[in-house]
Design a protein around this motif. Structure first.
Motif, PDB file in Angstrom:
ATOM      1  N   GLY A  28       0.815  -1.205   0.000  1.00 31.95           N
ATOM      2  CA  GLY A  28       0.000   0.000   0.000  1.00 31.95           C
ATOM      3  C   GLY A  28       0.847   1.251   0.000  1.00 31.95           C
ATOM      4  N   PHE A  29       0.166   2.378   0.130  1.00 33.79           N
ATOM      5  CA  PHE A  29       0.800   3.695   0.062  1.00 33.79           C
ATOM      6  C   PHE A  29       0.979   4.241   1.475  1.00 33.79           C
ATOM      7  CE2 PHE A  29       0.887   8.270  -1.114  1.00 33.79           C
ATOM      8  CZ  PHE A  29       1.919   8.200  -2.045  1.00 33.79           C
ATOM      9  N   LEU A  45       7.929  12.442   2.618  1.00 32.31           N
ATOM     10  CA  LEU A  45       8.343  11.114   2.169  1.00 32.31           C
ATOM     11  C   LEU A  45       7.102  10.251   2.003  1.00 32.31           C
ATOM     12  CD1 LEU A  45      10.465   8.793   1.762  1.00 32.31           C
ATOM     13  CD2 LEU A  45      10.348   8.469   4.247  1.00 32.31           C
ATOM     14  N   SER A  46       6.974   9.637   0.853  1.00 33.78           N
ATOM     15  CA  SER A  46       5.907   8.661   0.613  1.00 33.78           C
ATOM     16  C   SER A  46       6.546   7.427   0.015  1.00 33.78           C
ATOM     17  CB  SER A  46       4.860   9.214  -0.357  1.00 33.78           C
ATOM     18  OG  SER A  46       4.273  10.379   0.149  1.00 33.78           O
ATOM     19  N   ILE A  47       6.032   6.260   0.390  1.00 35.80           N
ATOM     20  CA  ILE A  47       6.563   5.010  -0.148  1.00 35.80           C
ATOM     21  C   ILE A  47       5.392   4.121  -0.540  1.00 35.80           C
ATOM     22  CG2 ILE A  47       8.008   2.978   0.237  1.00 35.80           C
ATOM     23  CD1 ILE A  47       9.463   4.564   2.430  1.00 35.80           C
ATOM     24  N   LEU A  48       5.448   3.622  -1.762  1.00 32.77           N
ATOM     25  CA  LEU A  48       4.460   2.667  -2.254  1.00 32.77           C
ATOM     26  C   LEU A  48       5.101   1.287  -2.212  1.00 32.77           C
ATOM     27  CD1 LEU A  48       1.749   1.960  -3.597  1.00 32.77           C
ATOM     28  CD2 LEU A  48       2.836   2.455  -5.803  1.00 32.77           C
ATOM     29  N   ASN A  53       7.792  -7.328  -3.344  1.00 34.36           N
ATOM     30  CA  ASN A  53       8.938  -6.816  -2.570  1.00 34.36           C
ATOM     31  C   ASN A  53       9.627  -5.642  -3.258  1.00 34.36           C
ATOM     32  OD1 ASN A  53       8.221  -9.199  -1.215  1.00 34.36           O
ATOM     33  ND2 ASN A  53      10.219  -9.254  -0.267  1.00 34.36           N
ATOM     34  N   THR A  54       8.840  -4.870  -4.012  1.00 32.62           N
ATOM     35  CA  THR A  54       9.372  -3.657  -4.607  1.00 32.62           C
ATOM     36  C   THR A  54       8.771  -2.452  -3.903  1.00 32.62           C
ATOM     37  OG1 THR A  54       7.669  -3.612  -6.320  1.00 32.62           O
ATOM     38  CG2 THR A  54       9.737  -4.719  -6.864  1.00 32.62           C
ATOM     39  N   ALA A  55       9.511  -1.369  -3.924  1.00 32.26           N
ATOM     40  CA  ALA A  55       9.074  -0.128  -3.289  1.00 32.26           C
ATOM     41  C   ALA A  55       9.398   1.027  -4.223  1.00 32.26           C
ATOM     42  CB  ALA A  55       9.792   0.065  -1.959  1.00 32.26           C
ATOM     43  N   VAL A  56       8.522   2.010  -4.230  1.00 31.55           N
ATOM     44  CA  VAL A  56       8.762   3.255  -4.953  1.00 31.55           C
ATOM     45  C   VAL A  56       8.639   4.379  -3.930  1.00 31.55           C
ATOM     46  CG1 VAL A  56       8.025   4.785  -6.802  1.00 31.55           C
ATOM     47  CG2 VAL A  56       7.804   2.311  -7.083  1.00 31.55           C
ATOM     48  N   ALA A  57       9.699   5.161  -3.790  1.00 36.01           N
ATOM     49  CA  ALA A  57       9.691   6.280  -2.843  1.00 36.01           C
ATOM     50  C   ALA A  57       9.505   7.584  -3.596  1.00 36.01           C
ATOM     51  CB  ALA A  57      10.995   6.316  -2.058  1.00 36.01           C
ATOM     52  N   TYR A  58       8.738   8.474  -2.988  1.00 39.13           N
ATOM     53  CA  TYR A  58       8.534   9.826  -3.508  1.00 39.13           C
ATOM     54  C   TYR A  58       9.051  10.775  -2.443  1.00 39.13           C
ATOM     55  CZ  TYR A  58       5.466   7.344  -6.710  1.00 39.13           C
ATOM     56  OH  TYR A  58       4.969   6.471  -7.640  1.00 39.13           O
ATOM     57  N   ILE A  59      10.081  11.563  -2.804  1.00 43.20           N
ATOM     58  CA  ILE A  59      10.806  12.361  -1.823  1.00 43.20           C
ATOM     59  C   ILE A  59      10.774  13.838  -2.223  1.00 43.20           C
ATOM     60  CG2 ILE A  59      13.039  12.590  -0.637  1.00 43.20           C
ATOM     61  CD1 ILE A  59      13.626   9.711  -1.732  1.00 43.20           C
ATOM     62  N   TRP A 120      13.038   8.686  10.146  1.00 41.29           N
ATOM     63  CA  TRP A 120      11.871   8.764   9.287  1.00 41.29           C
ATOM     64  C   TRP A 120      10.688   8.100   9.959  1.00 41.29           C
ATOM     65  CZ3 TRP A 120       9.756   4.322   6.675  1.00 41.29           C
ATOM     66  CH2 TRP A 120      10.428   3.141   6.940  1.00 41.29           C
ATOM     67  N   SER A 121       9.491   8.500   9.545  1.00 43.81           N
ATOM     68  CA  SER A 121       8.272   7.840  10.026  1.00 43.81           C
ATOM     69  C   SER A 121       7.199   7.981   8.956  1.00 43.81           C
ATOM     70  CB  SER A 121       7.802   8.438  11.354  1.00 43.81           C
ATOM     71  OG  SER A 121       7.423   9.786  11.178  1.00 43.81           O
ATOM     72  N   VAL A 122       6.407   6.930   8.809  1.00 45.35           N
ATOM     73  CA  VAL A 122       5.317   6.907   7.830  1.00 45.35           C
ATOM     74  C   VAL A 122       4.125   6.174   8.419  1.00 45.35           C
ATOM     75  CG1 VAL A 122       6.747   7.073   5.731  1.00 45.35           C
ATOM     76  CG2 VAL A 122       6.288   4.829   6.721  1.00 45.35           C
ATOM     77  N   THR A 123       2.944   6.502   7.902  1.00 44.03           N
ATOM     78  CA  THR A 123       1.724   5.779   8.259  1.00 44.03           C
ATOM     79  C   THR A 123       1.055   5.300   6.980  1.00 44.03           C
ATOM     80  OG1 THR A 123       0.454   7.828   8.305  1.00 44.03           O
ATOM     81  CG2 THR A 123       1.294   7.037  10.406  1.00 44.03           C
TER      82      THR A 123
END
Length: 125
Positions: A28-29, A45-48, A53-59, A120-123
């Motif tokens: 998920g996002f 920072l956003s990570i999909l 097992n792939t990730a796409v980061a938006y920075i 870093w921290s994400v939800t």
């Protein structure tokens, strides 16, 4: 003899349950911030995360169409997530701990290319 077999069956059941790993999915996002050591300005920072097992980061921007996009991979070990992201010029390792609901994580990052590091921290959205 029945008591012995019954006791062995119970012991094996307890052992199997105790050793069973939960299948944690982070697909998920996720959105949040990163903070370089020595800085007081958080960076969007956003990570999909996907099931392969792939990730796409938006920075650098909360708007993914304006953000720097970087591809990578991730692995999960119990409640820890290791995400490696590369822009082509720099590679960064994010290591984070999931909360008990598996919908938030925080941790540290460090560049594998230069001396950049921070938290870093994400939800999960």
């Amino acid at each position: 003899m029945k008591k012995l077999l019954y006791s062995i069956a119970i012991a094996l059941s307890v052992l199997i349950i105790a050793c069973k790993k939960d299948n944690v999915s982070i697909n998920g996002f996720w959105t949040g911030t990163g903070l370089d050591d020595g800085s007081s300005t958080p960076i969007p920072l956003s990570i999909l995360y996907s099931g392969s097992n792939t990730a796409v980061a938006y920075i650098l921007s909360a708007d993914t169409s304006m953000a720097l996009r970087a591809n990578g991979t991730y692995s999960i070990d119990a409640d820890s997530v290791r995400t490696t992201i590369s822009t082509g010029l720099a590679t960064t390792l994010f290591v984070g701990k999931l909360n008990s609901s598996n919908n938030a994580m925080n941790g540290t990052f460090r560049s594998l290319t230069n001396s950049s590091r921070g938290t870093w921290s994400v939800t999960k959205n």
